[in-house]
Design an enzyme around this catalytic site. Structure first.
Site, PDB file in Angstrom:
ATOM      1  CG  ASP A   1      -9.323   3.740   5.300  1.00 52.54           C
ATOM      2  OD1 ASP A   1     -10.453   4.241   5.409  1.00 52.54           O
ATOM      3  OD2 ASP A   1      -9.058   2.825   4.506  1.00 52.54           O
TER       4      ASP A   1
ATOM      5  CE1 TYR B   1      -1.284   5.138  -0.791  1.00 52.16           C
ATOM      6  CE2 TYR B   1      -1.112   4.293  -3.017  1.00 52.16           C
ATOM      7  CZ  TYR B   1      -1.868   4.848  -1.992  1.00 52.16           C
ATOM      8  OH  TYR B   1      -3.194   5.102  -2.183  1.00 52.16           O
TER       9      TYR B   1
END
Length: 569
Positions: A131, A187
């Protein structure tokens, strides 16, 4: 009697029926395409004033003049710094990573002019969604491209900004979907080590921690878990804050202390955006808004659409407010707050504190119920269960400027919206507040609690993994999807475009300081699960309002989602 063949086919023969069915299918396909084009055109005309980031149009003459070339299903390995973009996923209205990449494909001739008006014509799929403002050192797109030219990667990169790179393009089978073929993701989360400092003793949460520990008779236990940071805030008050206060007029000094120690009440918003007030028994008297409210993020400013061509800049651009002279109180508050931030940045984490953080992260490993770490998921929802393979903090911090940073890396099969940032926030909250580690284990139970989202600034998709696909590809003689061959380029890109942006933005906006300041001073029982009262001492989310988040915290985080939403794996 035998019938003589005439060379023609009766309307009732099987061949004729098949032709009719093919014609009907073709007509339906054309109708679907026409409906899709009409709907896309309506969206562009009604919602984006006739322009679109995901529809590049050419004249019929330009399309007819273009040489028709075969397109192949491929995996495109990419990296990007998300600053200035509204995430990866292409849309009509906003500037996105995929929007720029799609335009570069068209400009480089990797997508034909006939297919440039709709990414669906090229079967565009992303491996993992990120995002607004979130970065990726490695991500993968799968789609159909024209890749006959050996220099196609270089030509695509020539049409991209430096903060977006295509690392390579690899042929796949026609049924390949990078989303479905991905079996896990890595991540990285970077945060200042001062995030592990305990709340200031005079903050709302600091006071509640001390009160609850005394009431439950576990004050010594809580204190022992904070041994390595004992006296930090007392020393800051003595060395940095007291000299500032002593030089102030007594009335100004009293008002500074009042504003510092009596944080403003904040409104909440429920999932439908309706304002909610904090619980009356723990709410403070309403005062003016806190001066620590974060400004609009740089990424949001950068990604705002430009004024229409020909429009007056003065008419569309916000007019700067006339500067006014700050009052003695405002000047003093600014100096004190700057002193607190500087003191935080001087902090250097100890090995015991890193080890306790690692112990907290270890409790995420395995298959857990993460209904409290996302939105719109109940305890009984099977999709709330996710498998984490590893979650490690690098025991060797790095110092950038005045600030020490920690790197956390998580490897999981898939993640839900907000999940990683809430996992980081939960582990950090437990460590910094001296709470029992099994608070994390209790969060997997049925009780619904509110967990804040750590700032999105520190989140980066390291890379997706295709372990099982690569095994099959090796058996079929196909090239694996592997970022290792681009490791040097990726490392250079991360240092120049991702890490530097993270560090500079934190230096400029103090995102982590603002985040913890709001958490520590938000005067409700939302986050009191870190106290000795445990989960029972905190607000329990209702069935109707699955997630209620402080408005101030939402504004402060700078974006509306976690940076990942991988719900189908």
């Amino acid at each position: 009697m035998a019938t003589e063949a005439t060379g023609t086919t009766s309307a009732n023969t099987p061949a004729s029926a098949a032709q009719t069915r093919r014609g009907e299918v073709a007509d339906k396909r054309e109708q679907v395409q026409n409906n899709r084009n009409a709907k896309r055109r309506r969206v562009i005309d009604e919602k984006t004033d006739g322009t679109s980031y995901m529809s590049i149009t050419f004249t019929p003459e330009e399309i007819a003049a273009e040489e028709r070339r075969p397109k192949r299903k491929v995996a495109v390995l990419i990296g990007y710094a998300g600053t200035g973009y509204h995430g990866i996923q292409i849309n009509h209205k906003e500037k996105t990573i995929e929007g720029d990449i799609f335009a570069a494909f068209v400009a480089a001739g990797a997508i034909s002019k006939a297919n440039a008006d709709d990414p669906k014509k090229s079967s565009l799929v992303r491996c993992a969604r990120t995002d607004k403002g979130v970065h990726a050192a490695g991500n993968v797109l799968s789609l159909k491209l024209i890749v006959e030219d050996e220099d196609v990667v270089d030509r695509i990169n020539q049409h991209l900004p430096e903060q977006i790179r295509v690392w390579g393009i690899q042929r796949t089978n026609n049924g390949f979907s990078c989303y479905q073929a991905c079996d896990s993701r890595w991540y990285e989360y970077l945060m200042p080590s001062y995030a592990l400092l305990p709340p200031q003793p005079h903050s709302f949460l600091g006071k509640k921690l001390a009160e609850s520990a005394r009431e439950k008779g576990v004050a010594a236990e809580y204190t022992s878990r904070l041994d390595d940071v004992a006296g930090f805030w007392e020393e800051v008050e003595k060395r940095d804050i007291r000299p500032i206060l002593e030089k102030l007029d007594p009335e100004v000094r009293a008002e500074v202390l009042r504003k510092l120690h009596d944080t403003a009440d904040q409104e909440l918003t429920d999932e439908e955006g309706m304002p909610m007030r904090p619980d009356a028994e723990v709410a403070a008297p309403t005062t003016a808004p806190s001066e620590d409210t974060a400004p609009q993020s740089t990424a949001e400013n950068a990604a705002s659409p430009a004024p229409p061509e020909g429009a007056s800049a003065s008419a569309s651009a916000p007019q700067p407010k006339a500067e006014r002279e700050l009052t003695p109180l405002e000047l003093a508050l600014r100096e004190v707050k700057a002193a607190y931030v500087a003191a935080k940045r001087r902090y250097r984490v100890t090995p015991p504190r890193i080890e306790r953080l690692q112990q907290a992260l270890d409790l995420y490993v395995g298959t857990r119920n993460y209904h409290n770490y996302t939105v719109l998921k109940s305890y009984g929802d099977a999709s709330a269960k996710r498998h984490i393979k590893s979650f490690r903090v690098n025991p060797a911090p790095i110092v950038i400027g005045d600030t020490e940073w920690l790197s956390l890396k998580v490897h999981g099969q898939s993640f839900m919206m907000h999940q990683i940032r809430k996992m980081v926030a939960m582990a950090v909250m437990v460590v910094r507040c001296g709470a029992p580690l099994d608070t994390i284990l209790q969060s997997y139970g049925p009780r619904r609690i509110s967990i804040p989202k750590a700032p999105g600034l520190g989140l980066m998709l390291e890379r997706p993994m295709f372990t099982e696909y690569n095994k099959r590809a090796a058996r079929l003689g196909r090239e694996p999807i592997d970022f290792a061959k681009y490791e040097d380029k990726i490392a250079e890109f991360k240092d120049k475009h991702i890490y530097r942006r993270m560090f500079e933005l934190e230096e400029k906006e103090n995102s982590f300081h603002l985040f913890f300041n709001q958490v520590d001073n938000f005067r409700t029982d939302y986050f009191l699960w870190v106290t000795a009262g445990g989960l029972e001492a905190s607000h329990e989310r209702s069935d109707r309002f699955i997630e209620k988040v402080p408005r101030a915290l939402q504004a402060e985080l700078g974006d509306d989602a976690d940076g990942v939403e991988e719900v189908g794996t």
